[in-house]
Design a protein around this motif. Structure first.
Motif, short mmCIF file in Angstrom:
data_model
loop_
_atom_site.label_atom_id
_atom_site.label_comp_id
_atom_site.label_asym_id
_atom_site.label_seq_id
_atom_site.Cartn_x
_atom_site.Cartn_y
_atom_site.Cartn_z
N VAL A 10 0.84 -1.21 0.00
CA VAL A 10 0.00 0.00 0.00
C VAL A 10 0.87 1.26 0.00
O VAL A 10 0.55 2.25 -0.67
N GLN A 13 2.26 1.87 -3.43
CA GLN A 13 1.19 2.40 -4.28
C GLN A 13 1.02 3.91 -4.03
O GLN A 13 0.87 4.68 -4.97
N PRO A 80 -3.01 4.53 -8.30
CA PRO A 80 -4.33 4.81 -8.85
C PRO A 80 -4.25 5.72 -10.07
O PRO A 80 -3.27 6.43 -10.26
N GLN A 93 -16.74 21.23 -7.70
CA GLN A 93 -17.23 20.74 -6.40
C GLN A 93 -18.04 19.46 -6.54
O GLN A 93 -18.10 18.65 -5.63
N ALA A 94 -18.67 19.27 -7.71
CA ALA A 94 -19.39 18.02 -7.97
C ALA A 94 -18.45 16.97 -8.55
O ALA A 94 -18.49 15.80 -8.18
N PRO A 97 -15.66 14.96 -5.82
CA PRO A 97 -16.10 13.77 -5.05
C PRO A 97 -16.53 12.61 -5.94
O PRO A 97 -16.31 11.45 -5.60
N ARG A 100 -13.46 10.79 -7.07
CA ARG A 100 -12.88 10.00 -5.97
C ARG A 100 -13.64 8.69 -5.79
O ARG A 100 -13.05 7.64 -5.57
N ILE A 101 -14.96 8.75 -5.88
CA ILE A 101 -15.75 7.53 -5.78
C ILE A 101 -15.38 6.56 -6.89
O ILE A 101 -15.30 5.36 -6.69
N GLY A 103 -12.55 6.17 -8.06
CA GLY A 103 -11.21 5.62 -7.84
C GLY A 103 -10.06 6.48 -8.34
O GLY A 103 -8.93 6.03 -8.37
N PRO A 122 -13.18 19.57 0.66
CA PRO A 122 -12.59 18.87 1.81
C PRO A 122 -11.86 17.60 1.39
O PRO A 122 -12.31 16.86 0.52
#
Lengths: 232, 113
Positions: A10, A13, A80, A93-94, A97, A100-101, A103, A122
């Motif tokens: 990890v 990575q 990644p 801003q949309a 996130p 990130r979901i 990956g 954040p």
């Protein structure tokens, strides 16, 4: 499997280095190939298995190999895929996130401190800098997507120029057809050929019909996913 | 907007999470898809982490066999012996657990020591 071995995988990575985890399926034996380490972690393995491990470094995913009647699982632990978002605007801003979901390790670049704040974004890496000053540090590889959203040529275009000089697998630029035509003209003025400029997706995103910031973010992310798998 | 700490898309996140649980003193098993035949939803290398307290993250299928894998993972946590699991339409367990898509998968379940 020992936690130390998994932890080393990890950490490699996170350092953006691919490593290969080799597990015996017939015993509890485990190895971790890290070519940047000496020794490389494959001590005592037969040459054929070593060769399989080094071969696996070049690709993603996992596969089963056989050696001396035993089965082994080869798993490549790759860094990644990354997304660089230029312009800390409402769509970002949309998009951040959502990416990130999906990956993607996501980095936001915007020289305007009032826009790129940890309150609005954040938990992600924020670079409060002009793209031309950070593009050398932010490595743009064949596993990187870049999208410009600021609508400000002073911010967007240095980032696009850096992306066009890189192996980035996706380059997108927000803006109307008219804006995009002007942008291409200015980039051509910097010496980019028409064929190179075709790498830029503009107007950005798959045509889903939506116009809300989150809907545009979905269209952009969908186009990134499509570009990634079209290549494979 | 809150961002999720972990997703089922990035194998690194599942491995990190499994290590985090382990470091916090929980016993943890890791399930990894090792081989697929036909149309299986998750590719080799996909991970599901299971903690002894029942918490799990990640996936090895589209939810078809997770229940059975979690059960096996608890056994692996208790015994420490790794297990190889196979699921598919031709499997004896097809009545109870299988892949509706008609694919087959093989899964390794191991305890983190």
């Amino acid at each position: 499997m020992r936690a130390e071995l998994l932890d080393a995988a990890v950490r490699a990575q996170a350092d953006k280095r691919p490593v290969v985890l080799l597990r015996s399926l017939d015993s509890a034996e485990r190895w971790l190939l890290d070519p940047s380490e000496t020794p490389d972690g494959l001590e005592g393995l037969p040459d054929t298995l070593r060769a399989h491990c080094y071969e696996a470094l070049k690709r993603d995913g996992a596969s089963v190999v056989e050696s001396d009647g035993q089965r082994y699982l080869l798993q490549t632990i790759s860094p990644p895929y990354r997304l660089l978002v230029v312009g800390a605007v409402h769509i970002a801003q949309a998009l951040v996130p959502m990416a990130r979901i999906a990956g993607y390790a996501t980095t936001l670049v915007d020289p305007r401190p009032a826009f790129a704040t940890p309150q609005r974004f954040p938990g992600i890496e924020i670079l409060n800098a002009w793209p031309q000053d950070v593009m050398d540090e932010v490595s743009l590889t064949s596993r990187t997507a870049l999208v410009t959203l600021s609508h400000d040529p002073k911010i967007d275009e240095p980032a696009l120029a850096a992306a066009l000089r890189s192996d980035a697998f996706y380059i997108g630029a927000l803006g109307s057809k008219k804006n995009h035509a002007g942008r291409l003209e200015r980039l051509a003025g910097l010496g980019f050929e028409a064929a190179t400029l075709e790498r830029i997706a503009g107007p950005v995103g798959l045509d889903l019909g939506g116009r809300a910031p989150a809907e545009i973010a979905i269209a952009i992310l969908a186009q990134i996913v499509k570009a990634r798998y079209a290549r494979e | 907007m809150a961002t999720p700490a972990v997703t089922d898309k990035d194998p690194g996140d599942i491995l990190s999470l499994a290590l985090e649980w382990h470091a916090a003193g929980k016993r943890v098993a890791l399930a990894t898809v090792i081989k697929t035949w036909g149309s299986s939803p998750r590719p080799p290398g996909s991970n599901l982490a299971v903690a002894e307290d029942g918490r799990f993250e990640g996936s090895v299928s589209a939810g078809c066999v997770e229940g059975a894998v979690i059960e096996a993972a608890q056994e692996v946590i208790a015994t420490g012996s790794q297990q190889l699991l196979q699921y598919g339409v031709t499997n004896d367990e097809a009545w109870a657990v299988g892949l509706a898509c008609g694919g087959q998968i093989e899964i390794l379940v191991e305890r983190i020591e």
